[in-house]
Write an enzyme that holds these catalytic residues in place. Structure first.
Site, PDB file in Angstrom:
ATOM      1  N   TRP A 131      34.927  40.336  65.696  1.00  0.00           N
ATOM      2  CA  TRP A 131      34.008  40.989  64.767  1.00  0.00           C
ATOM      3  C   TRP A 131      34.251  40.572  63.320  1.00  0.00           C
ATOM      4  O   TRP A 131      33.335  40.545  62.494  1.00  0.00           O
ATOM      5  CB  TRP A 131      34.150  42.499  64.930  1.00  0.00           C
ATOM      6  CG  TRP A 131      33.193  43.348  64.171  1.00  0.00           C
ATOM      7  CD1 TRP A 131      33.491  44.219  63.160  1.00  0.00           C
ATOM      8  CD2 TRP A 131      31.775  43.463  64.366  1.00  0.00           C
ATOM      9  NE1 TRP A 131      32.365  44.863  62.716  1.00  0.00           N
ATOM     10  CE2 TRP A 131      31.283  44.413  63.448  1.00  0.00           C
ATOM     11  CE3 TRP A 131      30.876  42.847  65.240  1.00  0.00           C
ATOM     12  CZ2 TRP A 131      29.951  44.766  63.363  1.00  0.00           C
ATOM     13  CZ3 TRP A 131      29.534  43.201  65.160  1.00  0.00           C
ATOM     14  CH2 TRP A 131      29.087  44.151  64.228  1.00  0.00           C
ATOM     15  N   HIS A 149      44.125  45.504  65.319  1.00  0.00           N
ATOM     16  CA  HIS A 149      43.583  45.470  63.970  1.00  0.00           C
ATOM     17  C   HIS A 149      44.463  46.277  63.024  1.00  0.00           C
ATOM     18  O   HIS A 149      44.834  47.424  63.303  1.00  0.00           O
ATOM     19  CB  HIS A 149      42.170  46.061  64.008  1.00  0.00           C
ATOM     20  CG  HIS A 149      41.414  45.950  62.728  1.00  0.00           C
ATOM     21  ND1 HIS A 149      41.370  44.802  61.964  1.00  0.00           N
ATOM     22  CD2 HIS A 149      40.628  46.850  62.070  1.00  0.00           C
ATOM     23  CE1 HIS A 149      40.607  44.992  60.912  1.00  0.00           C
ATOM     24  NE2 HIS A 149      40.143  46.233  60.942  1.00  0.00           N
ATOM     25  N   SER A 153      41.100  46.056  56.504  1.00  0.00           N
ATOM     26  CA  SER A 153      39.768  46.254  57.056  1.00  0.00           C
ATOM     27  C   SER A 153      38.786  46.544  55.925  1.00  0.00           C
ATOM     28  O   SER A 153      38.697  45.776  54.965  1.00  0.00           O
ATOM     29  CB  SER A 153      39.806  47.381  58.103  1.00  0.00           C
ATOM     30  OG  SER A 153      38.614  47.403  58.858  1.00  0.00           O
ATOM     31  N   GLU A 186      25.781  49.784  58.305  1.00  0.00           N
ATOM     32  CA  GLU A 186      26.985  50.514  58.710  1.00  0.00           C
ATOM     33  C   GLU A 186      27.493  51.444  57.625  1.00  0.00           C
ATOM     34  O   GLU A 186      27.906  52.570  57.904  1.00  0.00           O
ATOM     35  CB  GLU A 186      28.095  49.533  59.093  1.00  0.00           C
ATOM     36  CG  GLU A 186      29.382  50.226  59.515  1.00  0.00           C
ATOM     37  CD  GLU A 186      30.511  49.249  59.802  1.00  0.00           C
ATOM     38  OE1 GLU A 186      31.671  49.702  59.819  1.00  0.00           O
ATOM     39  OE2 GLU A 186      30.247  48.054  60.008  1.00  0.00           O
ATOM     40  N   GLN A 228      30.192  40.374  62.616  1.00  0.00           N
ATOM     41  CA  GLN A 228      29.438  41.182  61.664  1.00  0.00           C
ATOM     42  C   GLN A 228      28.756  40.291  60.636  1.00  0.00           C
ATOM     43  O   GLN A 228      29.373  39.382  60.078  1.00  0.00           O
ATOM     44  CB  GLN A 228      30.347  42.186  60.962  1.00  0.00           C
ATOM     45  CG  GLN A 228      29.589  43.180  60.105  1.00  0.00           C
ATOM     46  CD  GLN A 228      30.465  44.309  59.598  1.00  0.00           C
ATOM     47  OE1 GLN A 228      31.592  44.097  59.192  1.00  0.00           O
ATOM     48  NE2 GLN A 228      29.943  45.522  59.633  1.00  0.00           N
ATOM     49  N   LYS A 266      38.493  44.686  52.138  1.00  0.00           N
ATOM     50  CA  LYS A 266      37.353  44.197  51.370  1.00  0.00           C
ATOM     51  C   LYS A 266      37.432  44.731  49.936  1.00  0.00           C
ATOM     52  O   LYS A 266      37.225  44.010  48.963  1.00  0.00           O
ATOM     53  CB  LYS A 266      36.038  44.646  52.002  1.00  0.00           C
ATOM     54  CG  LYS A 266      35.827  44.329  53.476  1.00  0.00           C
ATOM     55  CD  LYS A 266      34.471  44.842  53.951  1.00  0.00           C
ATOM     56  CE  LYS A 266      34.432  45.142  55.446  1.00  0.00           C
ATOM     57  NZ  LYS A 266      34.680  44.022  56.303  1.00  0.00           N
TER      58      LYS A 266
END
Length: 468
Positions: free
Chosen positions: A380, A416, A282, A336, A328, A286
């Protein structure tokens, strides 16, 4: 099976109900699991499809509902003309090219709805045609990403020292009269070693076999990521100032570089410096991708479900949103959290004016090992966006003669960051090939979804050279 080390929730929230660990999903449309987070965590609403266990107080949920996804996906428009603008300035030092590489222009006028050509220097002239030229092209991509999105990556600091005791590697860094210390926990197999090891952001969310070590990196200690108010918090900013241009992901990647620096001078840690991997899921996925892109000492990069801001393309994510999908995008992500540089705020509403996108971020890993793990059940994340972006990345690996060093696996029907058993064979192949001196089938590109209307020639209009 020797896959024994996989983080899982172990605290019991109620009889028969396992508490959910930090970063894991705890709610959203279609979610059927528990909504009870582990002690000290709050089930935080990020969007209608996804809530996540985080530290701190959950923000109020928006009152609008998500739009229904479309039944078809069409190609992007053939032309687009957003206003040309000059690159924003950073508050940290400007990223520079090595003396042997051309510097990028101070001001760049660019407009392209498709994914930018990764083989074309922004200063113009001929496209690159050799593998040797990729070195400078990769450096140019690095400079562009730092300028537009990530903020400046500081060079190696003046002093890095380290000590190892009881499975803990303590790292001391000094630069320009300031100092910080941080520590990572290292677990290695029994035996003489040295052993391969994976640096895991926040701990591993993929199964790691017992013959590979784990280096647990508390990336939140290096740069906080609790919310949009976390800007400039963490040990990186204690060293370089709270106003430094680097976003949290750049600060984390800088921390990974210091971990490897410390391993180089600490043989007692028993880690094989030629067989280091990095992973995260998640938001941490990144970050792991950025770390792998910016440090060529990393042999294998495994971003898991990194989605928008990671393995997805800004351009394709915008397109998905324009089709009514709850994906997103750049304007949302900067509200965010603080993963990106403040510089990025100037570009989030005009991403077609940026001469860089995330197929180029992924390509910075090339020709080293890269296994991108995605999830079609998490809208998302941008399923089409990651698919198209990584299609382009795969072509860059192909041009370098390294197609077998990159894999993309997109499988849904799971929560997820819950690694599905259907991807185990692929993961094992990458671990064997890049960390265990073995072999395996790693020339992988698959999804469990059909993107029948994805027009590759529209999104990827550039030809793929065979670099000599």
């Amino acid at each position: 099976m020797k896959y024994l080390r996989l983080l899982a929730a172990v605290a019991v929230a109620a009889p028969g109900v396992l508490a959910i660990p930090e970063w894991a999903q705890c709610g959203g449309i279609g979610w059927s699991g528990s909504g009870s987070c582990d002690a000290g965590l709050t089930c935080t609403h990020l969007n209608d499809y996804y809530s996540q266990c985080l530290r701190g107080t959950a923000p109020p949920a928006p009152t609008t509902s998500a739009p229904a996804p479309p039944t078809t996906i069409s190609a992007p428009p053939t032309t687009v003309a957003p206003p040309a603008t000059s690159a924003p300035t950073s508050s940290g030092p400007t990223p520079t090219a090595p003396a042997s590489c051309a510097a990028i222009p101070a001001s760049i006028s660019f407009s392209n709805a498709a994914l930018p050509d990764p083989f074309q220097p922004v200063a113009g002239g001929a496209r690159i045609s050799t593998k040797a030229q990729w070195t400078c092209q990769r450096n140019e991509i690095s400079q562009l990403l730092q300028r537009y999105e990530l903020g400046t990556m500081p060079p190696k600091p003046q002093s890095v020292t380290a000590s190892f005791s009881g499975g803990t590697l303590t790292i001391n860094v000094s630069d320009q009269g300031k100092s910080i210390s941080f520590a990572v926990k290292i677990t290695t197999p029994s035996g003489s070693g040295p052993f391969p090891a994976i640096i895991a952001y926040g701990g591993p969310s993929i199964p790691i076999p017992n013959n590979i070590g784990v280096i647990t990196f508390n990336n939140d200690d290096m740069a906080a990521q609790q919310s949009g108010s976390s800007r400039g918090q963490g040990k990186f900013y204690q060293l370089y100032g709270s106003g430094h241009s680097a976003g949290a992901m750049t600060a984390w990647a800088w921390g990974v570089q210091r971990i490897i620096d410390a391993l180089e001078i600490t043989p007692a840690a028993n880690v094989d410096l030629t067989r280091i991997g990095v992973t995260g899921c998640s938001r941490n996925g990144k970050g792991a991708l950025v770390a792998g892109a910016f440090d060529e000492r990393i042999a294998l990069t495994i971003p898991q479900e990194s989605g928008s801001g990671g393995s997805a393309s800004w351009r394709l994510s915008n397109f998905q949103q324009s089709q009514g999908q709850n994906v997103q995008t750049a304007p949302e992500i900067v509200q965010e959290n603080v993963w990106f540089s403040p510089n990025f705020n100037s570009w989030v509403n005009q991403v077609n004016s940026m001469p860089v996108d995330h197929h180029q971020l992924t390509a910075m890993v090339a020709p080293r090992g890269l296994f991108v793990i995605e999830n079609t059940s998490m809208e998302w994340l941008g399923a089409l966006s990651t698919y198209g972006c990584q299609r382009a990345s795969k072509l860059i690996y192909q041009a370098l003669g390294a197609s077998a060093n990159m894999g993309y696996s997109q499988v849904g029907n799971h929560n997820h960051c819950a690694f599905p058993s259907s991807q185990q064979t692929e993961l094992t192949a990458f671990l064997n090939k890049f960390l265990l001196n073995g072999s395996g089938t790693t020339d992988i590109f698959r999804t469990d979804t059909t993107y029948s209307n994805f027009d590759q020639t529209r999104w990827i209009p550039w030809s793929v050279p065979t670099l000599s």
